[in-house]
Design a protein around this motif. Structure first.
Motif, PDB file in Angstrom:
ATOM      1  N   ALA A   1       0.843  -1.205   0.000  1.00  0.00           N
ATOM      2  CA  ALA A   1       0.000   0.000   0.000  1.00  0.00           C
ATOM      3  C   ALA A   1       0.874   1.249   0.000  1.00  0.00           C
ATOM      4  CB  ALA A   1      -0.933  -0.011   1.210  1.00  0.00           C
ATOM      5  N   LYS A   2       1.930   1.230   0.798  1.00  0.00           N
ATOM      6  CA  LYS A   2       2.855   2.376   0.823  1.00  0.00           C
ATOM      7  C   LYS A   2       3.594   2.498  -0.506  1.00  0.00           C
ATOM      8  CE  LYS A   2       4.022   3.101   5.651  1.00  0.00           C
ATOM      9  NZ  LYS A   2       5.110   3.125   6.633  1.00  0.00           N
TER      10      LYS A   2
ATOM     11  N   ARG B   1       2.509   1.714  -3.450  1.00  0.00           N
ATOM     12  CA  ARG B   1       1.592   2.329  -4.418  1.00  0.00           C
ATOM     13  C   ARG B   1       1.406   3.817  -4.135  1.00  0.00           C
ATOM     14  NH1 ARG B   1      -1.688  -2.613  -3.168  1.00  0.00           N
ATOM     15  NH2 ARG B   1      -0.938  -4.131  -4.665  1.00  0.00           N
ATOM     16  N   LEU B   2       1.255   4.180  -2.858  1.00  0.00           N
ATOM     17  CA  LEU B   2       1.078   5.579  -2.495  1.00  0.00           C
ATOM     18  C   LEU B   2       2.266   6.417  -2.967  1.00  0.00           C
ATOM     19  CD1 LEU B   2      -0.241   7.955  -0.919  1.00  0.00           C
ATOM     20  CD2 LEU B   2       1.079   7.167   1.063  1.00  0.00           C
ATOM     21  N   TYR B   3       3.478   5.951  -2.672  1.00  0.00           N
ATOM     22  CA  TYR B   3       4.666   6.712  -3.056  1.00  0.00           C
ATOM     23  C   TYR B   3       4.882   6.718  -4.567  1.00  0.00           C
ATOM     24  CZ  TYR B   3       5.927   7.315   1.828  1.00  0.00           C
ATOM     25  OH  TYR B   3       5.927   7.677   3.146  1.00  0.00           O
ATOM     26  N   LEU B   4       4.485   5.635  -5.241  1.00  0.00           N
ATOM     27  CA  LEU B   4       4.560   5.645  -6.710  1.00  0.00           C
ATOM     28  C   LEU B   4       3.584   6.668  -7.285  1.00  0.00           C
ATOM     29  CD1 LEU B   4       4.979   1.892  -7.737  1.00  0.00           C
ATOM     30  CD2 LEU B   4       6.561   3.771  -8.201  1.00  0.00           C
ATOM     31  N   TRP B   5       2.374   6.714  -6.734  1.00  0.00           N
ATOM     32  CA  TRP B   5       1.405   7.720  -7.184  1.00  0.00           C
ATOM     33  C   TRP B   5       1.957   9.125  -6.969  1.00  0.00           C
ATOM     34  CZ3 TRP B   5      -2.257   7.521 -10.503  1.00  0.00           C
ATOM     35  CH2 TRP B   5      -3.038   6.363 -10.677  1.00  0.00           C
ATOM     36  N   LEU B   6       2.536   9.367  -5.790  1.00  0.00           N
ATOM     37  CA  LEU B   6       3.101  10.688  -5.499  1.00  0.00           C
ATOM     38  C   LEU B   6       4.227  11.030  -6.476  1.00  0.00           C
ATOM     39  CD1 LEU B   6       3.173  10.683  -1.589  1.00  0.00           C
ATOM     40  CD2 LEU B   6       1.723  12.075  -3.083  1.00  0.00           C
ATOM     41  N   THR B   7       5.059  10.040  -6.795  1.00  0.00           N
ATOM     42  CA  THR B   7       6.159  10.276  -7.731  1.00  0.00           C
ATOM     43  C   THR B   7       5.620  10.629  -9.112  1.00  0.00           C
ATOM     44  OG1 THR B   7       7.525   8.694  -6.492  1.00  0.00           O
ATOM     45  CG2 THR B   7       8.288   9.308  -8.681  1.00  0.00           C
ATOM     46  N   ILE B   8       4.596   9.911  -9.550  1.00  0.00           N
ATOM     47  CA  ILE B   8       3.986  10.196 -10.858  1.00  0.00           C
ATOM     48  C   ILE B   8       3.379  11.598 -10.863  1.00  0.00           C
ATOM     49  CG2 ILE B   8       2.083   9.565 -12.400  1.00  0.00           C
ATOM     50  CD1 ILE B   8       2.696   6.597 -11.619  1.00  0.00           C
ATOM     51  N   ILE B   9       2.654  11.951  -9.803  1.00  0.00           N
ATOM     52  CA  ILE B   9       2.034  13.280  -9.717  1.00  0.00           C
ATOM     53  C   ILE B   9       3.101  14.367  -9.731  1.00  0.00           C
ATOM     54  CG2 ILE B   9       0.746  14.821  -8.169  1.00  0.00           C
ATOM     55  CD1 ILE B   9      -0.893  12.239  -7.378  1.00  0.00           C
ATOM     56  N   LEU B  10       4.192  14.163  -8.986  1.00  0.00           N
ATOM     57  CA  LEU B  10       5.286  15.139  -8.979  1.00  0.00           C
ATOM     58  C   LEU B  10       5.960  15.220 -10.347  1.00  0.00           C
ATOM     59  CD1 LEU B  10       6.765  14.426  -5.446  1.00  0.00           C
ATOM     60  CD2 LEU B  10       5.626  16.530  -6.177  1.00  0.00           C
ATOM     61  N   GLY B  11       6.077  14.075 -11.046  1.00  0.00           N
ATOM     62  CA  GLY B  11       6.635  14.080 -12.398  1.00  0.00           C
ATOM     63  C   GLY B  11       5.772  14.884 -13.355  1.00  0.00           C
ATOM     64  N   ILE B  12       4.448  14.733 -13.236  1.00  0.00           N
ATOM     65  CA  ILE B  12       3.532  15.506 -14.077  1.00  0.00           C
ATOM     66  C   ILE B  12       3.617  16.990 -13.720  1.00  0.00           C
ATOM     67  CG2 ILE B  12       1.088  15.901 -14.591  1.00  0.00           C
ATOM     68  CD1 ILE B  12       0.737  12.799 -14.236  1.00  0.00           C
TER      69      ILE B  12
END
Length: 194
Positions: free
Chosen positions: A85-86, A88-99
């Motif tokens: 779960a963590k 996935r959360l950090y991957l989502w955050l990384t993708i959002i920061l990349g965008i």
């Protein structure tokens, strides 16, 4: 016993892909080194410098991409600790920061064109190099976001842990490389502002 044999086979099958990633990173590094060398030759030979102050948006995007490297590190740590779960959360955050990085870079182009009057086609090619450096880097960011998305998708599919860790490792290597390249380009441009 059979599971261990399968994991060993998976590791062996993934090794060439990791080698290919390192080859890609090396060629990308050489590409950016060639671009900066071209800039040095052009600006040194003609006496042309950038002769502008870079938009502050580049500084903000630098902070965003450094933060994205931290979230990528946290995602890798979570994957190794079987905290999916963590991860996935950090991957989502990384993708959002990349965008967000991508958007800020586009905004910096807007500032260059509409507020500073610096165009890609320009009598001073040193200024055109800003677009070349950032544009080529944005292509790498786009590839990194796609790779992160693929890794995230794999984590939702509950793939075997050896493949999950491999995906995380490949994504981490590429994302941290893109981060380092941006810092290099940003510092290079800062040092050549005037």
């Amino acid at each position: 016993m059979m599971t261990r044999i399968q994991q060993q086979e998976d590791k062996l099958n993934l090794a060439p892909k990791k080698f290919n990633m390192w080859i890609f990173i090396f060629t990308s590094f050489m590409f950016f080194a060639a671009l900066t060398s071209g800039f040095i030759v052009y600006s040194g030979g003609t006496g042309h410098g950038i002769h502008i102050i870079l938009p502050q948006a580049f500084m903000y995007s630098t902070a965003v991409i450094v933060l994205s490297s931290v979230t990528m590190f946290m995602a890798s740590r979570a994957a190794k600790g079987l905290q999916f779960a963590k991860q996935r959360l950090y991957l989502w955050l990384t993708i959002i920061l990349g965008i967000l990085f991508f958007i800020i870079q586009i905004y910096a182009w807007y500032v260059l064109v509409y507020k500073m009057g610096i165009y890609f086609t320009n009598p001073n090619a040193s200024q055109s190099f800003i677009y070349v450096f950032t544009g080529m880097h944005l292509l790498h960011i786009l590839a990194g976001i796609l790779l992160l998305g693929y890794t995230l998708w794999g984590s939702y599919r509950n793939i075997p842990q050896v493949k999950n860790l491999f995906g995380m490792q490949m994504s981490s290597i590429f994302w941290h490389f893109v981060d380092i390249i941006w810092i290099y380009l940003y510092v290079f441009l800062l040092l050549n502002q005037y």
